[in-house]
Structures are given as C-alpha cells and as structure tokens.
Design a protein around this motif. Structure first.
Motif, PDB file in Angstrom:
ATOM      1  N   LEU A  94       1.170  -0.913  -0.350  1.00 49.16           N
ATOM      2  CA  LEU A  94      -0.076   0.087  -0.518  1.00 49.16           C
ATOM      3  C   LEU A  94       0.584   1.329  -0.024  1.00 49.16           C
ATOM      4  N   TYR A  95       1.893   1.573   0.162  1.00 48.95           N
ATOM      5  CA  TYR A  95       3.173   2.081  -0.053  1.00 48.95           C
ATOM      6  C   TYR A  95       2.965   3.599   1.541  1.00 48.95           C
ATOM      7  N   GLY A  96       2.292   2.887   2.391  1.00 52.23           N
ATOM      8  CA  GLY A  96       2.646   3.584   3.481  1.00 52.23           C
ATOM      9  C   GLY A  96       3.438   3.296   4.240  1.00 52.23           C
ATOM     10  N   PRO A  97       3.445   4.561   5.368  1.00 55.52           N
ATOM     11  CA  PRO A  97       4.904   4.603   6.024  1.00 55.52           C
ATOM     12  C   PRO A  97       4.837   3.234   7.587  1.00 55.52           C
ATOM     13  N   GLN A  98       5.423   2.658   8.077  1.00 60.46           N
ATOM     14  CA  GLN A  98       5.765   1.371   8.666  1.00 60.46           C
ATOM     15  C   GLN A  98       5.285   2.564   9.996  1.00 60.46           C
ATOM     16  N   LYS A 139      -3.192   7.513   3.749  1.00 59.50           N
ATOM     17  CA  LYS A 139      -3.931   8.009   1.923  1.00 59.50           C
ATOM     18  C   LYS A 139      -3.188   7.876   1.530  1.00 59.50           C
ATOM     19  N   ALA A 140      -2.201   8.962   0.918  1.00 59.07           N
ATOM     20  CA  ALA A 140      -1.460   9.082   0.348  1.00 59.07           C
ATOM     21  C   ALA A 140      -0.641   7.788  -0.709  1.00 59.07           C
ATOM     22  N   GLY A 141      -0.104   7.164   0.075  1.00 55.53           N
ATOM     23  CA  GLY A 141      -0.136   5.522  -0.487  1.00 55.53           C
ATOM     24  C   GLY A 141      -1.177   5.064  -1.683  1.00 55.53           C
TER      25      GLY A 141
END
Ligand SMILES: Cc1ncc(COP(=O)(O)O)c(C=O)c1O
Length: 411
Positions: free
Chosen positions: A205-209, A276-278
């Motif tokens: 999902l390319y979000g942060p850890q 959300k940005a991911g």
C-alpha cells in the motif's frame, strides 16, 4: 536504484522506496497536524480530517461497507491480534493454513490457553493450500477461517472467492490476512464474502511503517430482525487494550462506538496521512498496471535463474512456466521468487548478494514456520526476491549475473 545505491528486492518485507507523495504527506502532517479528537483548534481538526480521509480511502479500496468499521492499528499483526483475541471465545474452533504467518499462528497458539482450538489446511508439493480439506476439518464449533491470502514464502495466492463462498454458506466468519496481497492484487470484500480484512500499510500500500488496520464486513453491520430486534456482531469484539479515546472521559471502560472502542491512544497521524497518499498513488497508477510491471520482472528473473545450475524453486510457478509472456500470467501468483542454490545456506547467498552488489533480499524462515517445515527448509532457509514496479530490468539482470557468480563459487 542505481549508482551505488542498494538494489532493493525485499518489497515483501516493506516497501523501502515510497512515492514522493507519501513522503510529502508525512512531512505535512508532522508540520501541520496535532492530535485528533483532542481539541477544536485548527491543527487538531486537520488531524481528524486526514484520519477521516484515510478511513474513507481504505474502505473504498477494499470495498468495505461502513466507515466506522475501518479500525486503524500499528500493523497487520496488531489488527489480527485485536480481532482474534477480541472476538473468539472458549470452545470456538478456527481453520487456518500451512502458509500462514506467525502473525496468525502465534495469536492462535495464545488462544489455546483460552480454550480456542484450530486446524491447519495442508499443501501439495508446490505449497498450494488444499482447500478441499475445509470439508474434512470443519466442526460445528468452527467460528472462523483465518488465512494468509498471498504467501510471503511461495508467492502462492489462495482463491478468496471460493473460501468466501464456502464460509458464507456455513455462517463462518472469513478473516483474511492481506499483508502481502493488498496493493498488488485487487481485493473486494463484498464480491469475495470477506468478513474481516486485515492489512498492513507499509508493504504494497506504500504507506509508512506504523500504519495498518482491519475492516469489518457486512456481517458486522447492525442486522435488523423481523421481530424488530437487532443483532450487532461487532459488539462482541472486546477491546484488547483500553485507554484514552478523546471522548467520554468519565466512562471507566472504552466507549462502545466503533472505531473508538478498538482504537485507544493517540492515532499515528503522520503514518495515516502517508497511508492515504499511498492509496491515492495506487489508484492513480492503477494496481493492474503496477502488478503487470512487477510480474514482468519476476517472470524474467525466474526464467533466467531457472537456467542456473543447482537452483530449486519453492511455490507454484505453473503460470510462469506455461505462459509465453508475463502479460499472460494474470493474478496467479505474487511477483516474488523463492529458491535455494544447492545446499548453500540461504543466509550465505543473501550475504554474498549484498557484499558483491549491494543487493537486498530476504533469507531465512520468513516468520512462516509451517510452510518451511513442509519444504524441509528449517535449517537452510530460502532466498526470497520480491519485486515492485519500482524495480528495473537492469537491476534484475544484475541480480541474475551475481547469482551466476555465486553458483560458480559455491557449487
Ligand atoms: C503474510 C504476512 N502476514 C503478516 C505479516 C506481518 O506484517 P507486520 O509486521 O506489518 O504486522 C507479514 C509480514 O511480512 C506477512 O508477510
């Protein structure tokens, strides 16, 4: 990733490279957002707004039904623990699979102490989970099927629609660990009869850890009965943790309303802004296109490595073997390739890849003990290359060439 930077093939562990939009969103949140639900001043409201937007993005992405049924956690491990430990009761039986991760197996092991027991579906020689065993292991006490959609070891995918239908017909709760597949493969909760989907934000999902969660499906929506009474299955999920919620401070227990009941403590606002940005990035690029790009590289890598001496693969590569191009492979497996070179320790291969060319891969047991036992790789481990659309053909070729050197030196 060229010019002396590491060549990253460990996307199944975490997406190390993030779209720039994700980084911008995290920094923006750190500079402009305070705690949500803790005050009516601007930066606090900004935090509440971004959490709302992230909840909406996640719900839409997986086709969930109710916004309040999207629960945020630190990662999928926490999501699975909260649901299983909050929902299951003594006497319940659960079905899981041989390809499940310790994120499922350890909570189930813990739950044995509370009188929950479970069965494990086995696999064939390619590590494909035998769904036909569902009918053999089901009991009248079976309350849930909990399974890992896409194996982080073999890359094999389980047919969610088939299991979802099987569960629906028997009134069994279907819980999916989508840690590996979310963002790679489209997942529709309604179409697949998924009752609970658990996801982690920092992989596909390319979000942060530090971002993740679960979504409760339609079965947990309030159901009105013909006699006018209501059944609310979601009320049966007891909170695993309790603490501040920003609302109802004089209550001695967590507020009953969701998501608040299951989200104690201050939300990780920068991580949720990034998540959300991911998801926006995935929607913009299109996950089909991204999957095709990653599969193209995995397919190419597989066929090249297959030509090296002494290589043994783990998983079902039928789609790669039987298709004349990656474009024909479809959603048959995740874009990862796992193998060993002769009897060489997987950790040695990984170390050599790093030493010779700064190539990052994951050796070892991948937190999935049962599938490793199945393949008898407890001692040797396996070498896993996992791909993203961020990888390039040049990186893939470089990896093949270094593996060739390792074969020459160690076999
Ligand atoms: C199938 C599966 N489930 C669960 C997890 C745990 O993810 P996290 O550490 O983000 O909770 C992983 C991580 O590799 C995984 O591959």
């Amino acid at each position: 990733m060229t010019g002396g930077l590491p060549i990253y093939f460990d996307w199944s562990a975490t997406s190390m490279k993030k779209p720039h939009q994700v980084k911008t969103a995290v920094i923006h949140a750190m500079e402009h957002m305070a705690s949500a639900a803790r005050g009516s001043y601007g930066p606090g409201l900004n935090a509440g707004r971004v959490i709302f937007q992230c909840r909406l993005a996640v719900k839409t992405f997986f086709n969930g039904t109710e916004l309040r049924h999207v629960i945020f956690t630190k990662h999928v491990t926490e999501a699975i623990n909260i649901f299983l430990k909050g929902f299951l009761r003594s006497g319940d039986h659960v079905i899981t699979t041989i390809q499940d991760h310790n994120a499922v197996l350890r909570p189930l092991h813990d739950l044995k102490e509370r009188g929950v027991h479970y069965s494990v579906l086995s696999a064939d020689e390619w590590g494909r989970v035998k769904l036909t065993e569902l009918d053999q292991v089901v009991q009248k006490e079976t309350r849930a099927v909990v399974l890992n959609h896409g194996s982080n070891v073999t890359g094999n995918l389980i047919d969610l629609a088939a299991v979802g239908e099987w569960c629906r017909d028997r009134g069994i709760i279907f819980v999916v660990d989508a840690a590996q597949s979310a963002g790679y493969v489209p997942i529709d909760m309604i179409a697949n009869n998924i009752d609970v989907i658990c996801f982690t934000g920092h992989k596909g999902l390319y979000g942060p850890q530090g971002s993740g969660g679960f979504i409760l499906g339609e079965k947990f929506d309030v159901q009105e009965q013909v006699d006018g009474s209501v059944i609310d299955l979601s009320a049966q999920i007891r909170p695993l943790m309790s603490g501040g919620s920003g609302i109802h401070s004089f209550l001695e227990t967590m507020p009953e309303a969701l998501p608040d009941r299951l989200e104690p403590g201050t939300a990780n606002v920068p991580a949720l802004a990034g998540l959300k940005a991911g998801i926006d990035y995935l929607n913009m690029r299109g996950i089909d296109a991204m999957f095709d790009q990653a599969t193209e590289l995995a397919y190419h890598f597989y066929h090249k490595v297959k030509a090296l001496p002494g290589v043994h693969f783990y998983g079902d590569y039928e789609s790669y073997d039987n298709s004349s191009s990656a474009a024909d492979c479809g959603y048959e497996r995740l874009p990862l390739v796992t193998f060993n070179i002769g009897k060489v320790d997987a950790a040695t291969v990984a170390q050599e890849l790093w030493r010779k060319a700064q190539i990052c891969v994951r050796p070892g047991s991948h937190c999935a003990p049962l599938i490793h036992r199945h393949f008898k790789t407890e001692d040797q481990g396996m070498v896993r290359f996992s791909f993203s659309h961020f990888n390039t053909l040049a990186e893939t070729e470089r990896a093949v060439s270094v593996l060739g050197e390792i074969c020459d030196e160690y076999l």
